[in-house]
Write a protein that holds these residues in place. Sequence first.
Motif, mmCIF file in Angstrom:
data_model
loop_
_atom_site.group_PDB
_atom_site.id
_atom_site.type_symbol
_atom_site.label_atom_id
_atom_site.label_comp_id
_atom_site.label_asym_id
_atom_site.label_seq_id
_atom_site.Cartn_x
_atom_site.Cartn_y
_atom_site.Cartn_z
ATOM 1 N N GLU A 151 58.207 -27.750 84.362
ATOM 2 C CA GLU A 151 57.052 -27.744 83.462
ATOM 3 C C GLU A 151 55.767 -27.479 84.238
ATOM 4 N N THR A 152 55.659 -28.056 85.441
ATOM 5 C CA THR A 152 54.496 -27.816 86.277
ATOM 6 C C THR A 152 54.419 -26.362 86.706
ATOM 7 N N PHE A 153 55.550 -25.800 87.109
ATOM 8 C CA PHE A 153 55.576 -24.397 87.527
ATOM 9 C C PHE A 153 55.204 -23.477 86.373
ATOM 10 N N ALA A 154 55.766 -23.729 85.194
ATOM 11 C CA ALA A 154 55.484 -22.870 84.041
ATOM 12 C C ALA A 154 54.013 -22.946 83.654
ATOM 13 N N THR A 155 53.430 -24.152 83.689
ATOM 14 C CA THR A 155 52.021 -24.303 83.353
ATOM 15 C C THR A 155 51.136 -23.669 84.413
ATOM 16 N N PHE A 156 51.555 -23.755 85.678
ATOM 17 C CA PHE A 156 50.790 -23.136 86.766
ATOM 18 C C PHE A 156 50.687 -21.629 86.575
ATOM 19 N N GLN A 157 51.814 -20.989 86.282
ATOM 20 C CA GLN A 157 51.758 -19.532 86.125
ATOM 21 C C GLN A 157 50.976 -19.131 84.875
ATOM 22 N N LEU A 158 51.028 -19.963 83.838
ATOM 23 C CA LEU A 158 50.244 -19.685 82.643
ATOM 24 C C LEU A 158 48.755 -19.818 82.931
ATOM 25 N N ALA A 159 48.362 -20.914 83.616
ATOM 26 C CA ALA A 159 46.954 -21.116 83.943
ATOM 27 C C ALA A 159 46.442 -20.024 84.877
ATOM 28 N N LEU A 160 47.256 -19.638 85.847
ATOM 29 C CA LEU A 160 46.858 -18.584 86.772
ATOM 30 C C LEU A 160 46.614 -17.273 86.034
ATOM 31 N N ILE A 206 53.755 -37.492 67.578
ATOM 32 C CA ILE A 206 53.065 -38.390 66.654
ATOM 33 C C ILE A 206 53.719 -38.360 65.278
ATOM 34 N N VAL A 207 54.057 -37.161 64.814
ATOM 35 C CA VAL A 207 54.594 -37.013 63.461
ATOM 36 C C VAL A 207 56.005 -37.581 63.341
ATOM 37 N N THR A 208 56.840 -37.336 64.362
ATOM 38 C CA THR A 208 58.239 -37.760 64.290
ATOM 39 C C THR A 208 58.483 -39.130 64.900
ATOM 40 N N GLY A 209 57.570 -39.609 65.760
ATOM 41 C CA GLY A 209 57.775 -40.881 66.442
ATOM 42 C C GLY A 209 58.743 -40.797 67.605
ATOM 43 N N ILE A 210 59.067 -39.587 68.055
ATOM 44 C CA ILE A 210 59.978 -39.390 69.185
ATOM 45 C C ILE A 210 59.137 -39.171 70.443
ATOM 46 N N TRP A 211 59.211 -40.121 71.383
ATOM 47 C CA TRP A 211 58.372 -40.076 72.582
ATOM 48 C C TRP A 211 59.206 -40.008 73.861
ATOM 49 N N ASP A 212 60.460 -39.609 73.768
ATOM 50 C CA ASP A 212 61.334 -39.596 74.936
ATOM 51 C C ASP A 212 60.784 -38.674 76.015
ATOM 52 N N ASP A 213 60.503 -39.235 77.197
ATOM 53 C CA ASP A 213 60.015 -38.475 78.357
ATOM 54 C C ASP A 213 58.812 -37.608 77.999
ATOM 55 N N HIS A 214 57.970 -38.111 77.104
ATOM 56 C CA HIS A 214 56.794 -37.333 76.689
ATOM 57 C C HIS A 214 55.830 -37.116 77.852
ATOM 58 N N TRP A 215 55.837 -38.014 78.827
ATOM 59 C CA TRP A 215 54.915 -37.922 79.952
ATOM 60 C C TRP A 215 55.062 -36.622 80.720
ATOM 61 N N VAL A 216 56.234 -35.998 80.671
ATOM 62 C CA VAL A 216 56.447 -34.757 81.420
ATOM 63 C C VAL A 216 55.458 -33.684 80.978
ATOM 64 N N SER A 217 55.142 -33.661 79.676
ATOM 65 C CA SER A 217 54.276 -32.618 79.145
ATOM 66 C C SER A 217 52.824 -32.776 79.559
ATOM 67 N N TRP A 218 52.447 -33.945 80.104
ATOM 68 C CA TRP A 218 51.056 -34.163 80.484
ATOM 69 C C TRP A 218 50.834 -34.086 81.989
ATOM 70 N N GLN A 219 51.881 -33.897 82.759
ATOM 71 C CA GLN A 219 51.740 -33.809 84.213
ATOM 72 C C GLN A 219 51.594 -32.353 84.618
ATOM 73 N N HIS A 220 50.441 -31.775 84.305
ATOM 74 C CA HIS A 220 50.212 -30.368 84.579
ATOM 75 C C HIS A 220 49.213 -30.193 85.710
ATOM 76 N N PRO A 221 49.272 -29.084 86.434
ATOM 77 C CA PRO A 221 48.326 -28.856 87.518
ATOM 78 C C PRO A 221 46.934 -28.587 86.988
ATOM 79 N N ARG A 222 45.952 -28.992 87.720
ATOM 80 C CA ARG A 222 44.555 -28.740 87.357
ATOM 81 C C ARG A 222 44.019 -27.651 88.287
ATOM 82 N N ILE A 223 43.975 -26.421 87.819
ATOM 83 C CA ILE A 223 43.547 -25.290 88.637
ATOM 84 C C ILE A 223 42.095 -24.976 88.324
#
Length: 233
Positions: A151-160, A206-223
Motif C-alpha cells: 500500500e505504501t509503494f502504490a501510494t508512493f508511485q501515485l503521489a510521485l 463507517i457505513v459497513t462497520g468493518i474496520w479490519d486492518d483499516h490502519w493499513v490505508s492510513w500509513q502512507h508516505p508524505r512526499i
Amino acid sequence: ALCPQELRSGCFWRGVLAEAAATLIFVGVVLGASAAPGPLAPALAGGLVAGALACTLGAPQANPALTLALLCTRKLGPLRGAAGLLAQCAGAVLASAAARLALPDDAGLVTRVSIPVPVPVLIPCQRRDAEPGVSRQVSAVGTAGQALAWETFATFQLALTAFATADRVAPQGGLALGSAVAAGALAAGPFSGGSMNPARSLGPAIVTGIWDDHWVSWQHPRIPPRDPNVGMG
C-alpha cells in the motif's frame, strides 16, 4: 497561520466543494465497479475516473494523503487543508452510503486486508462477527506487514506521478494520473485492496462497520509536493 478571512472567499468554498464532489464521484465509481468479480474492473474504473476528474475539476486532491502532505510542507493553509479533509471524508461517506443502498452485497465495498479462511476444526470466536470454524488471515497472499508495504509503494508511485504532472496540461496529466491509479490498484490489490486513498477506505468502513486492518490505508508516505494543485487517487 489561520486566516478567517478565507471563509468569506468564494474561491475557498468552490475549492472545498470541488474536493467533496471529486471524492464522492471517485469513490462512487470505484465502489460500483467493485461489484464485478476480480480486481480489474475497480482498477480500470479508478484510473479512468481519476484521469477524467483531473481534466475537469481543476485537479482536486480528493485524497487525504495528498492533502496532509501539502499541510506538512506548508503549501496549503491549515484552514483550507482542514476543510478539504472534512469535505473528502464527507464525500466518501456519502458515496459509500449510496453504494450500500444500491449494491446487493455491501461486503464488497471495503478494501479488505483480512479475509475469512476456513479451517478444519472449530476455533473459539474472538469477534462477534466471526463465524464458527472460520479463521481470519490477513491476505490470501501475504501478511499485514506485506499489505502495508504494498500500500505504501502504490501510494508512493501515485503521489510521485501527481507531483510530477502538476504543471502539465490537462490531457497529459490526466492520462498519467489515471494510469498510476490503475497500476497501483492492480499491484497492491491482492495484498491490501489497493486503496491508495484513506477516504476511499474510511467511507465504506463507517457505513459497513468493518474496520479490519483499516490502519493499513492510513500509513502512507508524505512526499513534499511542488504544487498544491495535485491530487486524486
